[in-house]
Design a protein around this motif. Structure first.
Motif, PDB file in Angstrom:
ATOM      1  N   LEU A   1       0.248  -6.510   3.062  1.00  0.00           N
ATOM      2  CA  LEU A   1       0.691  -7.438   1.933  1.00  0.00           C
ATOM      3  C   LEU A   1      -0.516  -6.771   0.729  1.00  0.00           C
ATOM      4  O   LEU A   1      -0.112  -6.812  -0.337  1.00  0.00           O
ATOM      5  CB  LEU A   1       0.391  -8.822   2.295  1.00  0.00           C
ATOM      6  N   ASN A   2      -1.714  -6.459   1.181  1.00  0.00           N
ATOM      7  CA  ASN A   2      -2.559  -5.893  -0.020  1.00  0.00           C
ATOM      8  C   ASN A   2      -2.246  -4.849  -0.421  1.00  0.00           C
ATOM      9  O   ASN A   2      -2.408  -4.524  -1.559  1.00  0.00           O
ATOM     10  CB  ASN A   2      -4.260  -5.948   0.909  1.00  0.00           C
ATOM     11  N   VAL A   3      -1.713  -3.865   0.534  1.00  0.00           N
ATOM     12  CA  VAL A   3      -1.249  -2.756  -0.109  1.00  0.00           C
ATOM     13  C   VAL A   3      -0.051  -2.747  -0.962  1.00  0.00           C
ATOM     14  O   VAL A   3       0.083  -2.207  -2.022  1.00  0.00           O
ATOM     15  CB  VAL A   3      -0.947  -1.592   1.177  1.00  0.00           C
ATOM     16  N   LEU A   4       0.816  -3.655  -0.688  1.00  0.00           N
ATOM     17  CA  LEU A   4       2.042  -3.872  -1.168  1.00  0.00           C
ATOM     18  C   LEU A   4       1.935  -4.442  -2.920  1.00  0.00           C
ATOM     19  O   LEU A   4       2.182  -4.044  -3.833  1.00  0.00           O
ATOM     20  CB  LEU A   4       2.941  -4.920  -0.596  1.00  0.00           C
ATOM     21  N   VAL A   5       0.806  -5.482  -2.891  1.00  0.00           N
ATOM     22  CA  VAL A   5       0.298  -6.139  -4.130  1.00  0.00           C
ATOM     23  C   VAL A   5      -0.108  -4.910  -5.057  1.00  0.00           C
ATOM     24  O   VAL A   5       0.048  -4.666  -6.141  1.00  0.00           O
ATOM     25  CB  VAL A   5      -0.599  -7.055  -3.856  1.00  0.00           C
ATOM     26  N   TYR A   6      -1.232  -4.073  -4.324  1.00  0.00           N
ATOM     27  CA  TYR A   6      -1.791  -3.023  -5.093  1.00  0.00           C
ATOM     28  C   TYR A   6      -0.781  -2.058  -5.727  1.00  0.00           C
ATOM     29  O   TYR A   6      -0.961  -1.656  -7.109  1.00  0.00           O
ATOM     30  CB  TYR A   6      -2.888  -2.363  -4.328  1.00  0.00           C
ATOM     31  N   GLU A   7       0.213  -1.611  -4.899  1.00  0.00           N
ATOM     32  CA  GLU A   7       1.059  -0.712  -5.249  1.00  0.00           C
ATOM     33  C   GLU A   7       2.027  -1.096  -6.191  1.00  0.00           C
ATOM     34  O   GLU A   7       2.228  -0.346  -7.273  1.00  0.00           O
ATOM     35  CB  GLU A   7       1.774   0.029  -3.622  1.00  0.00           C
ATOM     36  N   SER A   8       2.242  -2.359  -6.201  1.00  0.00           N
ATOM     37  CA  SER A   8       3.366  -2.899  -7.083  1.00  0.00           C
ATOM     38  C   SER A   8       2.639  -3.217  -8.579  1.00  0.00           C
ATOM     39  O   SER A   8       3.271  -2.998  -9.510  1.00  0.00           O
ATOM     40  CB  SER A   8       3.757  -4.272  -6.522  1.00  0.00           C
TER      41      SER A   8
ATOM     42  N   LEU B   1     -12.486   7.607   3.795  1.00  0.00           N
ATOM     43  CA  LEU B   1     -12.681   7.569   2.370  1.00  0.00           C
ATOM     44  C   LEU B   1     -13.084   9.082   1.728  1.00  0.00           C
ATOM     45  O   LEU B   1     -12.847   9.418   0.704  1.00  0.00           O
ATOM     46  CB  LEU B   1     -13.214   6.557   1.691  1.00  0.00           C
ATOM     47  N   VAL B   2     -14.283   9.716   2.373  1.00  0.00           N
ATOM     48  CA  VAL B   2     -14.467  10.822   2.172  1.00  0.00           C
ATOM     49  C   VAL B   2     -13.389  11.811   2.405  1.00  0.00           C
ATOM     50  O   VAL B   2     -13.418  12.765   1.385  1.00  0.00           O
ATOM     51  CB  VAL B   2     -15.676  11.305   2.849  1.00  0.00           C
ATOM     52  N   LEU B   3     -12.997  11.878   3.281  1.00  0.00           N
ATOM     53  CA  LEU B   3     -11.777  12.740   3.571  1.00  0.00           C
ATOM     54  C   LEU B   3     -10.802  12.798   2.358  1.00  0.00           C
ATOM     55  O   LEU B   3     -10.141  13.620   1.937  1.00  0.00           O
ATOM     56  CB  LEU B   3     -11.257  12.564   4.996  1.00  0.00           C
ATOM     57  N   MET B   4     -10.378  11.611   2.241  1.00  0.00           N
ATOM     58  CA  MET B   4      -9.412  11.307   1.353  1.00  0.00           C
ATOM     59  C   MET B   4      -9.443  11.730  -0.259  1.00  0.00           C
ATOM     60  O   MET B   4      -8.872  12.541  -0.806  1.00  0.00           O
ATOM     61  CB  MET B   4      -9.045   9.653   1.046  1.00  0.00           C
ATOM     62  N   ALA B   5     -10.868  11.522  -0.507  1.00  0.00           N
ATOM     63  CA  ALA B   5     -11.449  12.126  -1.870  1.00  0.00           C
ATOM     64  C   ALA B   5     -11.475  13.355  -1.868  1.00  0.00           C
ATOM     65  O   ALA B   5     -11.056  14.058  -2.823  1.00  0.00           O
ATOM     66  CB  ALA B   5     -12.754  11.359  -2.122  1.00  0.00           C
TER      67      ALA B   5
ATOM     68  N   PRO C   1      -5.198   0.894  -1.756  1.00  0.00           N
ATOM     69  CA  PRO C   1      -6.195   0.328  -2.559  1.00  0.00           C
ATOM     70  C   PRO C   1      -7.686   0.615  -2.249  1.00  0.00           C
ATOM     71  O   PRO C   1      -8.716   0.189  -2.966  1.00  0.00           O
ATOM     72  CB  PRO C   1      -6.006  -1.351  -1.934  1.00  0.00           C
ATOM     73  N   ASP C   2      -7.800   1.306  -0.976  1.00  0.00           N
ATOM     74  CA  ASP C   2      -9.107   1.692  -0.921  1.00  0.00           C
ATOM     75  C   ASP C   2      -9.487   3.181  -1.723  1.00  0.00           C
ATOM     76  O   ASP C   2     -10.932   3.264  -2.002  1.00  0.00           O
ATOM     77  CB  ASP C   2      -9.375   2.052   0.466  1.00  0.00           C
ATOM     78  N   PHE C   3      -8.619   3.641  -2.284  1.00  0.00           N
ATOM     79  CA  PHE C   3      -8.735   4.846  -3.216  1.00  0.00           C
ATOM     80  C   PHE C   3      -9.301   4.404  -4.685  1.00  0.00           C
ATOM     81  O   PHE C   3      -8.697   4.686  -5.621  1.00  0.00           O
ATOM     82  CB  PHE C   3      -7.815   5.758  -3.199  1.00  0.00           C
ATOM     83  N   GLU C   4     -10.387   3.479  -4.748  1.00  0.00           N
ATOM     84  CA  GLU C   4     -10.910   3.304  -6.093  1.00  0.00           C
ATOM     85  C   GLU C   4     -12.390   3.868  -5.961  1.00  0.00           C
ATOM     86  O   GLU C   4     -13.095   3.927  -4.915  1.00  0.00           O
ATOM     87  CB  GLU C   4     -10.996   1.676  -6.254  1.00  0.00           C
TER      88      GLU C   4
END
Length: 289
Positions: free
Chosen positions: A25-32, A108-112, A170-173
């Motif tokens: 739900l957190n992902v859905l809110v962020y994406e939307s 998060l390091v790998l993502m960035a 939402p974590d990629f901030e």
């Protein structure tokens, strides 16, 4: 002692059981909400286009008459890019050493790093490739200069498509990524600034629509926006319900342990009051000199 440890264990289990319910739900809110942002930007731009079209009437030339407004829109994201470059320039060799020394970097390091390598059009985006980029000689001697002069106006659609999943997370901030690694937080800022510039550039590019066709397009965008708003409202309500349920479960858990602990505590204090002096550990006698 044991009861406190058991309470902490059960509290953690309860928290862990709610994560898989709340995370989607957190992902859905962020994406939307991000989708709403871009839909609103596109609607605003096309409404400006309609207004300028009406003003110029038959003399209207989209490429010419919308150019000042187009430049204003693209300038609006320049501060984010400049902030990202300042964050990169503020990094130190020690920051980079700490990052390079990760054997098993946080997610998060790998993502960035992956997002950065995608933007550099690197085919290989794994950690070993990232470490090469993070070497002091390369990073400070070449990469930061490259980052400053990055050609934002010619980013392939394929690269933007590969970056999409990062911007649905939402974590990629920058703040969240910087908590895992300061250099990766700066790189996240840089990737986001370029991505946002590219999205806006595609929104304000000449579309060739006129009159009724343009209005129809605006109406369709508005329908999508309304659907997204309804989607976010529903997800936020479900999240609120889950949070209330979670808080209630914590209260019930605490109450259960309080019912066990309170009588034990009373018994302990009563025993201590009656027998404490008798059972206190005697102090060793002082040796006679």
């Amino acid at each position: 002692g044991r009861l406190k440890g058991e309470f902490d264990h059960n509290l953690q289990k309860l928290t862990d059981s709610y994560y898989p319910k709340m995370r989607p739900l957190n992902v859905l809110v962020y994406e939307s909400e991000r989708a709403q942002h871009w839909l609103e930007q596109e609607i605003q731009w096309k409404e400006k286009l309609m207004a300028k079209m009406a003003e110029q009437d038959t003399m209207f030339n989209e490429s010419v008459h919308m150019q000042p407004a187009r430049e204003d829109v693209l300038r609006s994201v320049e501060p984010a890019f400049e902030g990202a470059i300042k964050a990169l320039e503020a990094l130190t060799p020690e920051d980079m050493r700490v990052l390079r020394n990760y054997e098993h970097p946080p997610e998060l390091v790998l993502m960035a790093m992956e997002a950065t390598l995608i933007l550099k059009a690197e085919y290989n985006t794994d950690w070993e490739e990232a470490r090469i980029m993070l070497a002091d000689a390369y990073f400070f001697g070449f990469f930061i200069k490259h980052a400053k002069k990055y050609n934002k106006d010619n980013v392939d659609d394929e690269i933007l498509h590969k970056l999409e999943p990062f911007f649905s997370n939402p974590d990629f901030e920058p703040a969240s990524v910087a908590a895992a690694s300061v250099p990766c937080g700066a790189l996240c800022k840089w990737v986001r600034a370029i991505y946002d510039y590219c999205r806006l550039k595609r929104i304000v590019a000449p579309c060739g629509l006129q009159g009724e066709d343009l209005q129809t397009d605006i109406d369709k965008l508005q329908e999508k926006l309304d659907l997204r708003k309804a989607e976010v409202a529903g997800a936020k309500q479900r999240l609120a319900d889950l949070r209330d349920e979670y808080k209630q479960r914590i209260k019930e858990l605490k109450a259960r342990y309080d019912q066990t602990m309170d009588p034990l505590q009373e018994t302990f204090f009563e025993a201590h009051h009656q027998y404490g002096a008798v059972y206190c550990t005697p102090r060793p006698a002082k040796s006679q000199a």
